[in-house]
Enzyme design. Sequence first.
Site, short mmCIF file in Angstrom:
data_model
loop_
_atom_site.label_atom_id
_atom_site.label_comp_id
_atom_site.label_asym_id
_atom_site.label_seq_id
_atom_site.Cartn_x
_atom_site.Cartn_y
_atom_site.Cartn_z
CG ASP A 188 34.71 -28.45 33.88
OD1 ASP A 188 35.52 -28.59 34.89
OD2 ASP A 188 35.10 -27.66 32.84
O1 MRU Z 1 40.47 -26.22 32.69
P1 MRU Z 1 39.72 -25.17 33.25
O2 MRU Z 1 40.56 -24.17 33.74
O3 MRU Z 1 38.82 -24.78 32.14
O4 MRU Z 1 38.81 -26.02 34.42
C1 MRU Z 1 37.73 -25.20 34.93
C2 MRU Z 1 37.07 -26.02 36.15
O5 MRU Z 1 37.37 -27.14 36.26
C3 MRU Z 1 35.89 -25.29 36.62
O6 MRU Z 1 36.14 -25.73 38.11
C4 MRU Z 1 34.76 -25.54 35.86
O7 MRU Z 1 34.93 -25.23 34.71
C5 MRU Z 1 33.67 -24.79 36.61
S1 MRU Z 1 33.86 -23.03 36.23
C6 MRU Z 1 32.52 -22.31 36.88
#
Ligand code: MRU
Length: 378
Positions: A261
């Site tokens: 993220d």
């Molecule tokens: O809470 P989320 O489902 O948005 O978290 C997503 C993740 O942690 C993913 O690993 C990250 O955003 C990378 S997506 C290519």
Amino acid sequence: MKICSQLFFSIMAGGTLIAIKYEQGTLQILDQLLLPETFVYVDVKDTVDAWNAIKTMKVRGAPAIAIVGCLGLIVELKTRLNDFSTATSVCDFITNQLQYLVTARPTAVNMKEAACKLSLLVKEMSTQKDVTVEQVVTKVTDKVEEMLEKDVADNKSIGKHGANSILQRCNNKPVSVLTHCNTGSLATAGYGTALGIIRSLHEQKRLEHVYCTETRPYNQGSRLTAYEIFHEQMPGTLICDSMVAMLMKSKKISAVVVGADRVVANGDTANKIGTYQLAVVAKYHGIPFYVAAPSTSCDMDLPNGEKIVIEERSPKEITRIKDVPIAPEGINCWNPAFDVTPAELITGGIVTEYGVFSPAELKSKLDAVPNKKRKIEA
Ligand code: MRU
């Protein structure tokens, strides 16, 4: 306005899932809250719809959050063209809406990065003489459509670089990998980041097996990644998060591959809660740990992971599944949605569209990329 090269973005070769359907003027997203039982698209008509879809996690995943936010804005601009009498008023509106979109979820940097790029663009335009409302909207729309196309292209590059690096370590023999959360077509404009690497291994017939964690508490692994793996007939197995150490001890795992993220300047990486413990256990077992992150997920203005804001979500995600209680009402819960993996545990490398880098060299490699306005304003 530029004609999109595809009628729908995110329709990928090989029949991967379509998370984002965008045609000039209309946007629909697959409601990820309803998967895997129900496959329903919902309309996103404006910035407020986009903000709500991101906040409630109808769409999630760092790149997809930014893409849906920006697309929601351009869809709104198209329908509201007549509401603006001057270029300055539409530029102000765009800047405000972008700031609002950034507030939906704090940890992923992608929306902030996109907002920064687009805000700079409208700032430049607002200082030019004789610019019309239509010209501003056209320029912003073209830029967003470009971002959409670039995300798919970047993911394919990440897939290729990551797969090559893993295969090199394993003398090109078929590999088994472990992944966490969802980083596939559902989390991006298409193809995926960490799951893009796994997809590339599969395309090259070098994927012996992919294991995915269920990813408690919100189960993006079981609801979404398992769904993508199954949909694409990859050889895959779902495990509970608590089975990771046992898996690494008893099966031959060639690499752990996760998304991000936010990757910061020293390589520390925020990703879905549970990533950190995977990295610790991988280190213990001598298994290379890879982070797949497009440069849009890299925030080189933050020196280290301590400064990353970690989103905390409702205790209901822990105490209930689909509104069915699985814990006593009233029990105290702590629900951080992300954790930070220290750079030293990222032993395989950080896989970007420009190549695979060690955490220590990431910043200098990204800084060396020409024509990059990397500054992300607070
Ligand atoms: O809470 P989320 O489902 O948005 O978290 C997503 C993740 O942690 C993913 O690993 C990250 O955003 C990378 S997506 C290519």
